[in-house]
Design a protein around this motif. Structure first.
Motif, PDB file in Angstrom:
ATOM      1  N   SER A 163      -0.244  33.639 -25.199  1.00  0.00           N
ATOM      2  CA  SER A 163      -1.637  33.584 -25.571  1.00  0.00           C
ATOM      3  C   SER A 163      -2.874  33.308 -24.666  1.00  0.00           C
ATOM      4  CB  SER A 163      -1.605  33.098 -26.852  1.00  0.00           C
ATOM      5  OG  SER A 163      -1.501  31.672 -26.776  1.00  0.00           O
ATOM      6  N   ALA A 164      -2.005  32.751 -23.382  1.00  0.00           N
ATOM      7  CA  ALA A 164      -2.936  32.184 -22.475  1.00  0.00           C
ATOM      8  C   ALA A 164      -3.422  33.276 -21.223  1.00  0.00           C
ATOM      9  CB  ALA A 164      -2.327  30.941 -21.640  1.00  0.00           C
ATOM     10  N   LYS A 165      -4.411  33.095 -20.545  1.00  0.00           N
ATOM     11  CA  LYS A 165      -4.690  33.759 -19.461  1.00  0.00           C
ATOM     12  C   LYS A 165      -3.979  33.327 -18.273  1.00  0.00           C
ATOM     13  CE  LYS A 165      -9.287  35.437 -21.377  1.00  0.00           C
ATOM     14  NZ  LYS A 165     -10.598  35.354 -21.167  1.00  0.00           N
ATOM     15  N   TYR A 166      -3.635  34.295 -17.200  1.00  0.00           N
ATOM     16  CA  TYR A 166      -2.970  33.682 -16.061  1.00  0.00           C
ATOM     17  C   TYR A 166      -3.772  34.602 -15.182  1.00  0.00           C
ATOM     18  CZ  TYR A 166       0.847  31.306 -18.317  1.00  0.00           C
ATOM     19  OH  TYR A 166       1.335  30.182 -19.171  1.00  0.00           O
ATOM     20  N   THR A 167      -3.870  33.942 -13.931  1.00  0.00           N
ATOM     21  CA  THR A 167      -4.336  34.716 -12.537  1.00  0.00           C
ATOM     22  C   THR A 167      -3.281  34.541 -11.454  1.00  0.00           C
ATOM     23  OG1 THR A 167      -6.501  34.103 -13.332  1.00  0.00           O
ATOM     24  CG2 THR A 167      -6.275  34.503 -10.956  1.00  0.00           C
ATOM     25  N   CYS A 191      -5.818  39.091   5.393  1.00  0.00           N
ATOM     26  CA  CYS A 191      -6.881  39.991   5.358  1.00  0.00           C
ATOM     27  C   CYS A 191      -7.845  39.474   4.459  1.00  0.00           C
ATOM     28  CB  CYS A 191      -6.587  41.360   4.991  1.00  0.00           C
ATOM     29  SG  CYS A 191      -5.100  42.002   5.810  1.00  0.00           S
ATOM     30  N   GLY A 192      -7.463  38.486   3.576  1.00  0.00           N
ATOM     31  CA  GLY A 192      -8.227  37.920   2.743  1.00  0.00           C
ATOM     32  C   GLY A 192      -7.658  37.436   1.257  1.00  0.00           C
ATOM     33  N   GLU A 193      -8.309  37.189   0.507  1.00  0.00           N
ATOM     34  CA  GLU A 193      -7.935  36.666  -0.868  1.00  0.00           C
ATOM     35  C   GLU A 193      -8.073  37.603  -1.782  1.00  0.00           C
ATOM     36  OE1 GLU A 193      -9.343  32.725  -2.500  1.00  0.00           O
ATOM     37  OE2 GLU A 193      -8.192  31.780  -0.922  1.00  0.00           O
ATOM     38  N   ILE A 194      -7.026  37.897  -2.482  1.00  0.00           N
ATOM     39  CA  ILE A 194      -7.122  38.959  -3.493  1.00  0.00           C
ATOM     40  C   ILE A 194      -6.589  38.254  -4.837  1.00  0.00           C
ATOM     41  CG2 ILE A 194      -5.885  40.899  -4.519  1.00  0.00           C
ATOM     42  CD1 ILE A 194      -5.163  41.893  -1.334  1.00  0.00           C
ATOM     43  N   ASP A 195      -7.429  38.200  -5.644  1.00  0.00           N
ATOM     44  CA  ASP A 195      -7.544  37.662  -7.113  1.00  0.00           C
ATOM     45  C   ASP A 195      -7.187  38.731  -8.226  1.00  0.00           C
ATOM     46  OD1 ASP A 195      -7.884  34.933  -6.249  1.00  0.00           O
ATOM     47  OD2 ASP A 195     -10.054  35.051  -6.289  1.00  0.00           O
ATOM     48  N   ILE A 196      -6.265  38.310  -8.814  1.00  0.00           N
ATOM     49  CA  ILE A 196      -5.591  39.242  -9.902  1.00  0.00           C
ATOM     50  C   ILE A 196      -5.466  38.918 -11.211  1.00  0.00           C
ATOM     51  CG2 ILE A 196      -3.802  40.886 -10.409  1.00  0.00           C
ATOM     52  CD1 ILE A 196      -2.848  40.757  -7.594  1.00  0.00           C
ATOM     53  N   GLN A 201       8.724  44.102  -6.385  1.00  0.00           N
ATOM     54  CA  GLN A 201       7.974  45.021  -5.663  1.00  0.00           C
ATOM     55  C   GLN A 201       6.612  45.648  -6.623  1.00  0.00           C
ATOM     56  OE1 GLN A 201       8.997  48.087  -2.535  1.00  0.00           O
ATOM     57  NE2 GLN A 201      11.193  46.856  -2.438  1.00  0.00           N
ATOM     58  N   PHE A 202       5.723  45.438  -6.073  1.00  0.00           N
ATOM     59  CA  PHE A 202       4.195  45.898  -6.712  1.00  0.00           C
ATOM     60  C   PHE A 202       3.469  46.648  -5.977  1.00  0.00           C
ATOM     61  CE2 PHE A 202       3.739  41.885  -5.098  1.00  0.00           C
ATOM     62  CZ  PHE A 202       2.202  41.825  -4.889  1.00  0.00           C
ATOM     63  N   PHE A 203       2.496  47.437  -6.690  1.00  0.00           N
ATOM     64  CA  PHE A 203       1.549  48.165  -5.693  1.00  0.00           C
ATOM     65  C   PHE A 203       0.036  47.798  -6.334  1.00  0.00           C
ATOM     66  CE2 PHE A 203       3.085  51.222  -8.914  1.00  0.00           C
ATOM     67  CZ  PHE A 203       2.012  51.856  -9.403  1.00  0.00           C
ATOM     68  N   LEU A 204      -0.801  47.844  -5.352  1.00  0.00           N
ATOM     69  CA  LEU A 204      -2.235  47.567  -5.679  1.00  0.00           C
ATOM     70  C   LEU A 204      -2.923  48.872  -5.342  1.00  0.00           C
ATOM     71  CD1 LEU A 204      -1.092  44.863  -3.742  1.00  0.00           C
ATOM     72  CD2 LEU A 204      -2.941  43.932  -5.004  1.00  0.00           C
ATOM     73  N   VAL A 205      -3.506  49.311  -6.355  1.00  0.00           N
ATOM     74  CA  VAL A 205      -4.408  50.700  -6.371  1.00  0.00           C
ATOM     75  C   VAL A 205      -5.700  50.424  -5.781  1.00  0.00           C
ATOM     76  CG1 VAL A 205      -5.096  52.659  -7.590  1.00  0.00           C
ATOM     77  CG2 VAL A 205      -3.172  51.314  -8.181  1.00  0.00           C
ATOM     78  N   THR A 262      -5.388  43.074 -12.971  1.00  0.00           N
ATOM     79  CA  THR A 262      -6.687  44.028 -12.316  1.00  0.00           C
ATOM     80  C   THR A 262      -7.205  43.259 -11.190  1.00  0.00           C
ATOM     81  OG1 THR A 262      -7.054  44.696 -14.668  1.00  0.00           O
ATOM     82  CG2 THR A 262      -8.913  44.784 -13.014  1.00  0.00           C
ATOM     83  N   ILE A 263      -7.271  43.666 -10.178  1.00  0.00           N
ATOM     84  CA  ILE A 263      -8.080  43.058  -8.860  1.00  0.00           C
ATOM     85  C   ILE A 263      -9.532  42.672  -9.148  1.00  0.00           C
ATOM     86  CG2 ILE A 263      -8.215  43.311  -6.524  1.00  0.00           C
ATOM     87  CD1 ILE A 263      -6.134  45.546  -6.478  1.00  0.00           C
ATOM     88  N   SER A 264      -9.930  41.591  -8.608  1.00  0.00           N
ATOM     89  CA  SER A 264     -11.370  41.082  -8.694  1.00  0.00           C
ATOM     90  C   SER A 264     -12.141  41.922  -7.909  1.00  0.00           C
ATOM     91  CB  SER A 264     -11.496  39.653  -8.317  1.00  0.00           C
ATOM     92  OG  SER A 264     -11.177  39.572  -6.994  1.00  0.00           O
TER      93      SER A 264
END
Length: 272
Positions: free
Chosen positions: A107-111, A118-123, A213-217, A232-234
């Protein structure tokens, strides 16, 4: 002298030839698109260890050999690398026999934060919709599994994704276990489109074969709803993705290693 009837037959033949050419071209494009998709997101299980072959990301119909060589492109000019030097450290190669027990708070939110060269990617992770997937990433990130790993594949034609999560960097690595597919009816997936900003699991094209393995669109991509969308990417992360995509890939054919040296220096999953 050409009669009117002969002229009609000639025009009919020319029309037929044009139709055949268009159909041939359409079939060629469809084969190319399917080949690209198949080459980006695939995963293969060999023995008791789940191994991934890139291929989105099959990727869709993601079914490939246990290893895959990216075509060379000696004649292709390489774009400048826009990313920094990777942090010092060694990739971990541990594997586990079974999926970790689900211990996250559903029930919690995770990031998930990917601190890349190349920089930070928050999801923002979709915990309640994909608890097994989020739990697995929390477990693996906690073990340092993704640290110092390279994102090994960029697709810039047909679909638009960056594929990561393989410690071997070859497209044939995995954690040794698989997790179930989840959230395949996510409301964001309309008309078989994975929208820009989606983070989803790669798999073999068979059900319940995701691992690490995962992919970022980075741009809307047409794919069958077979790949668990779990994040979802920030907005800031999308700027990083655009920079990576802008540098292109190594083959010049739309599917290969990114020209940008994308290394995940550190991956963390936190509860908010």
């Amino acid at each position: 002298m050409v009669t009117q009837e002969q002229r009609k037959r000639q025009l009919a033949r020319e029309k037929f030839l044009r139709q055949q050419q268009r159909r041939t071209s359409a079939r060629r494009k469809a084969r190319m698109r399917n080949s690209v998709i198949a080459s980006v997101l695939g995963v293969v299980v060999i023995g008791s260890v789940a191994l991934y072959t890139t291929g989105a990301l099959k990727d869709d119909d993601k079914t490939n050999a246990s290893s895959e060589t990216t075509p060379s492109a000696a004649a292709t000019s390489k774009a400048p690398d826009p990313c920094e030097k990777a942090a010092a450290g060694k990739v971990k190669t541990a594997t586990w026999k079974k999926e970790p027990a689900v211990t996250i708070d559903k029930s919690a939110k995770y990031t998930m934060k990917l601190a890349t060269t190349c920089g930070e990617i928050d999801i923002a992770m979709k915990t309640s919709a994909a608890p097994h997937t989020v739990n697995s990433f929390s477990f693996l990130a906690g073990k340092g599994y993704f640290d110092h790993t390279k994102c090994h594949r960029l697709t810039t034609s047909g679909i638009y994704v960056l594929q990561c999560g393989d410690p071997t960097g070859s497209g044939s690595g995995g954690p040794g276990y698989t997790i179930p597919d989840e959230n395949l009816k996510d409301k964001s997936l309309k008309d078989n489109i994975y929208p820009a900003g989606t983070v989803a699991m790669a798999n073999t094209g068979q059900a319940h074969t995701g691992g690490s393995q995962f992919f970022l669109v980075y741009q809307d991509s047409q794919l069958p709803p077979s790949y668990t969308p779990f994040g979802t990417i920030s907005e800031a992360g999308m700027k990083v993705m655009k920079k990576i995509a802008g540098a292109g890939e190594s083959t010049g054919a739309g599917d290969g290693a990114p020209n940008a040296t994308v290394v995940i220096n550190k991956a963390t999953v936190t509860k908010s």
